[in-house]
Design an enzyme around this catalytic site. Structure first.
Site, PDB file in Angstrom:
ATOM      1  N   TYR A 163       0.821  -1.213   0.000  1.00 31.39           N
ATOM      2  CA  TYR A 163       0.000   0.000   0.000  1.00 31.39           C
ATOM      3  C   TYR A 163       0.856   1.264   0.000  1.00 31.39           C
ATOM      4  CZ  TYR A 163      -4.159  -2.727   0.448  1.00 31.39           C
ATOM      5  OH  TYR A 163      -5.166  -3.605   0.187  1.00 31.39           O
ATOM      6  N   LYS A 233       2.078 -14.563   5.144  1.00 35.61           N
ATOM      7  CA  LYS A 233       2.426 -15.524   4.088  1.00 35.61           C
ATOM      8  C   LYS A 233       3.959 -15.648   4.089  1.00 35.61           C
ATOM      9  CE  LYS A 233       1.304 -18.181   0.586  1.00 35.61           C
ATOM     10  NZ  LYS A 233       0.540 -19.418   0.738  1.00 35.61           N
ATOM     11  N   ASP A 281      -3.340 -18.342   3.739  1.00 40.11           N
ATOM     12  CA  ASP A 281      -4.314 -19.142   2.976  1.00 40.11           C
ATOM     13  C   ASP A 281      -5.030 -20.135   3.889  1.00 40.11           C
ATOM     14  OD1 ASP A 281      -1.819 -20.336   3.179  1.00 40.11           O
ATOM     15  OD2 ASP A 281      -1.747 -21.071   1.114  1.00 40.11           O
ATOM     16  N   ASP A 305      -6.709  -6.328   4.393  1.00 37.18           N
ATOM     17  CA  ASP A 305      -7.760  -5.853   3.490  1.00 37.18           C
ATOM     18  C   ASP A 305      -8.645  -7.035   3.059  1.00 37.18           C
ATOM     19  OD1 ASP A 305      -9.247  -4.262   1.841  1.00 37.18           O
ATOM     20  OD2 ASP A 305      -7.590  -3.575   0.597  1.00 37.18           O
TER      21      ASP A 305
HETATM   22  O1  LIG Z   1      -8.782   2.944  -0.716  1.00 36.91           O
HETATM   23  C1  LIG Z   1      -9.467   2.196  -1.381  1.00 36.91           C
HETATM   24  O2  LIG Z   1     -10.054   2.543  -2.406  1.00 36.91           O
HETATM   25  C2  LIG Z   1      -9.675   0.776  -0.935  1.00 36.91           C
HETATM   26  C3  LIG Z   1      -9.223   0.532   0.466  1.00 36.91           C
HETATM   27  C4  LIG Z   1      -9.781  -0.698   1.047  1.00 36.91           C
HETATM   28  O3  LIG Z   1     -10.319  -1.557   0.403  1.00 36.91           O
HETATM   29  C5  LIG Z   1      -9.698  -0.852   2.484  1.00 36.91           C
HETATM   30  O4  LIG Z   1      -9.017  -0.096   3.158  1.00 36.91           O
HETATM   31  O5  LIG Z   1     -10.320  -1.798   3.003  1.00 36.91           O
HETATM   32 MG   LIG Z   2     -10.957  -3.204   1.581  1.00 36.17          MG
END
Ligand SMILES: O=C(O)CCC(=O)C(=O)O
Ligand SMILES: [Mg+2]
Ligand SMILES: NC(=O)C1=CN([C@@H]2O[C@H](COP(=O)(O)OP(=O)(O)OC[C@H]3O[C@@H](n4cnc5c(N)ncnc54)[C@H](OP(=O)(O)O)[C@@H]3O)[C@@H](O)[C@H]2O)C=CC1
Length: 419
Positions: A163, A233, A281, A305
């Site tokens: 990210y 992972k 997983d 996420d």
């Molecule tokens: O920032 C986004 O567009 C997606 C972020 C996301 O899916 C989240 O933080 O759960």
């Molecule tokens: Mg998300």
């Protein structure tokens, strides 16, 4: 506010929330910044803010009140500030200055265009823990036989991993430079199609891991939870995800007095909390088959996420999945739902506002306004038990009365007032 203020209108009444000696100081009339959000954001916010205000009013009878401060991000920000202004500095400044805030979802384009404003805000404010509780409300339709077995709190690292947005598009001079560096200087031979590859970088640090795992273990200690699972992972990504596991175990020993359980690697804290790890997983199948074995989850950004949405589905979907982005050291916190903008429902007043309402409930609890937070839980719980629900629950609930977003909020408020 800073002198760059252009469009933010600070309420004439109200005071700032501050952090003093590690403790949040919340005045009776705190100023709280909010971003409405894109897509279904406005529908959801309109409903949620009424529920939050009603809960505070019902709990404290006018002695406490939130003074809302609208700040802008995403599409509304571009309308208000002009082209290219997706996240104005004064929005970041407001969240910084007022410490606690709440936001709706913001759109991120796929494959190009701007990088995520949601992620940018977390990074700018260094909100390193994304905290997403997953709890079941009786009566919510779920794909599981025993959804009540699911009771977990996800601590997702929120500032690094892929990210960080360090990526190079295939066919660009930057991608060629990275490729040449890897192949010529690092001796890499395993890039299958070097000429057409894009590259991404995954930074994972000891500091970033430690502060996240510390927050997760502290939460488990403070809330009497039974175990903390480091989800990674690390068999494949040994030095990033594998290190996350190792640094996490080391921290548990060093700072929390954990000792090895049956020769390790699992650990046990003096109060009995087990620190364990599981490969991602396997974790995703275990949370379906044996959810009772998992409690507090500490994981990296991308895993967190995916896990957030997967776990939310087990208790009825992302329509009822709240969250918070927190820096436990500075006290900064921005509360937001797990879901996105769900654009196909925008402006229709049909979407489930529960995730933002429950994010608001988390915010009130974070502020120490527990009576108001409890009222929201009771109001929502009763509304669901009366089977008065939005489309997402109604489609899988026998005998449901399907209502609009705004009507759902009305019913929660009515139930809260009668509680
Ligand atoms: O920032 C986004 O567009 C997606 C972020 C996301 O899916 C989240 O933080 O759960
Ligand atoms: Mg998300
Ligand atoms: N923190 C943030 O601001 C986030 C922003 N996003 C952004 O949102 C945009 C859309 O992303 P997308 O992947 O479609 O994911 P969304 O979460 O927006 O929606 C996916 C599906 O989830 C269901 N859903 C989402 N929210 C609700 C709700 N409140 N009530 C009931 N059901 C809901 C709907 O399912 P159904 O169709 O079955 O009704 C919807 O079609 C993207 O630009 C993405 O980047 C995504 C996640 C987080």
């Amino acid at each position: 506010m800073t002198n760059t203020q252009q469009h933010v209108k600070v309420p004439t009444q109200g005071e700032k929330i501050t952090m003093q000696e590690g403790k949040l100081q919340v005045p009776a009339h705190p100023i709280i910044p909010f971003v409405e959000g894109d897509g279904t954001g406005p529908d959801i916010w309109r409903a949620s803010v009424r529920v939050l205000d009603a809960a505070v009013e019902a709990a404290y009878g006018g002695e406490r009140r939130i003074e809302w401060l609208e700040v802008y991000a995403g599409e509304k920000s571009v309308q208000v500030y002009g082209e290219g202004e997706w996240l104005p500095q004064e929005t970041v400044d407001a969240f910084d200055e007022y410490l606690v805030g709440i936001k709706g979802p913001l759109t991120t384009p796929v494959g190009g265009g701007i990088r995520s404003i949601n992620v940018a805000l977390r990074q700018e404010l260094d909100l390193y823990a994304c905290v997403r509780p997953v709890q079941y409300f009786e009566g919510v339709p779920s794909p599981l036989k025993r959804p009540g077995d699911v009771n977990m709190v996800i601590f997702r690292e929120n500032t690094e991993d892929i990210y960080a947005g360090i990526e190079y598009r295939a066919g660009t001079p930057e991608a060629a430079k990275v490729r040449d560096f890897l192949m010529n200087e690092m001796g890499v031979t395993k890039i299958r199609f070097p000429e057409t590859s894009a590259f991404g970088v995954k930074p994972v640090s000891r500091e970033g891991t430690e502060r996240l795992v510390r927050a997760a273990i502290q939460y488990a200690v403070d809330n009497g939870r039974k175990n903390v699972s480091l989800v990674h992972k690390g068999n494949i990504m040994k030095f990033t995800e594998g290190a996350f596991r190792d640094w996490g175990y080391e921290l548990a020993k060093r700072e929390f007095g954990a000792v090895e359980l049956d020769g390790g690697p699992w650990l046990k804290l003096p109060n009995g909390i087990v620190i364990k790890d599981v490969i991602a997983d396997n974790f995703l199948q275990q949370i379906l088959l044996r959810p009772t074995e998992y409690d507090v989850i500490a994981t990296l950004n991308l895993n967190g996420d995916y896990i957030s949405d997967a776990l939310a589905a087990e208790v009825g979907g992302i329509g009822i999945a709240p969250g918070a982005n927190i820096n436990y050291v500075t006290g900064h916190a921005v509360f937001e739902a797990t879901h996105g903008t769900a654009p196909k429902y925008a402006g229709k007043d049909v979407i489930n506002p529960s995730s933002v309402i429950l994010s608001g409930e988390m915010m009130l609890r974070y502020m120490g306004w527990t009576e108001a937070a409890d009222l929201i839980l009771r109001g929502l719980d009763q509304t669901i038990q009366q089977k008065v629900v939005t489309y997402d629950f109604a489609r899988n609930m026998e005998g449901a009365t399907e209502v609009k977003t705004s009507q759902f909020a009305d019913k929660i408020i009515e139930n809260m007032r009668n509680a």
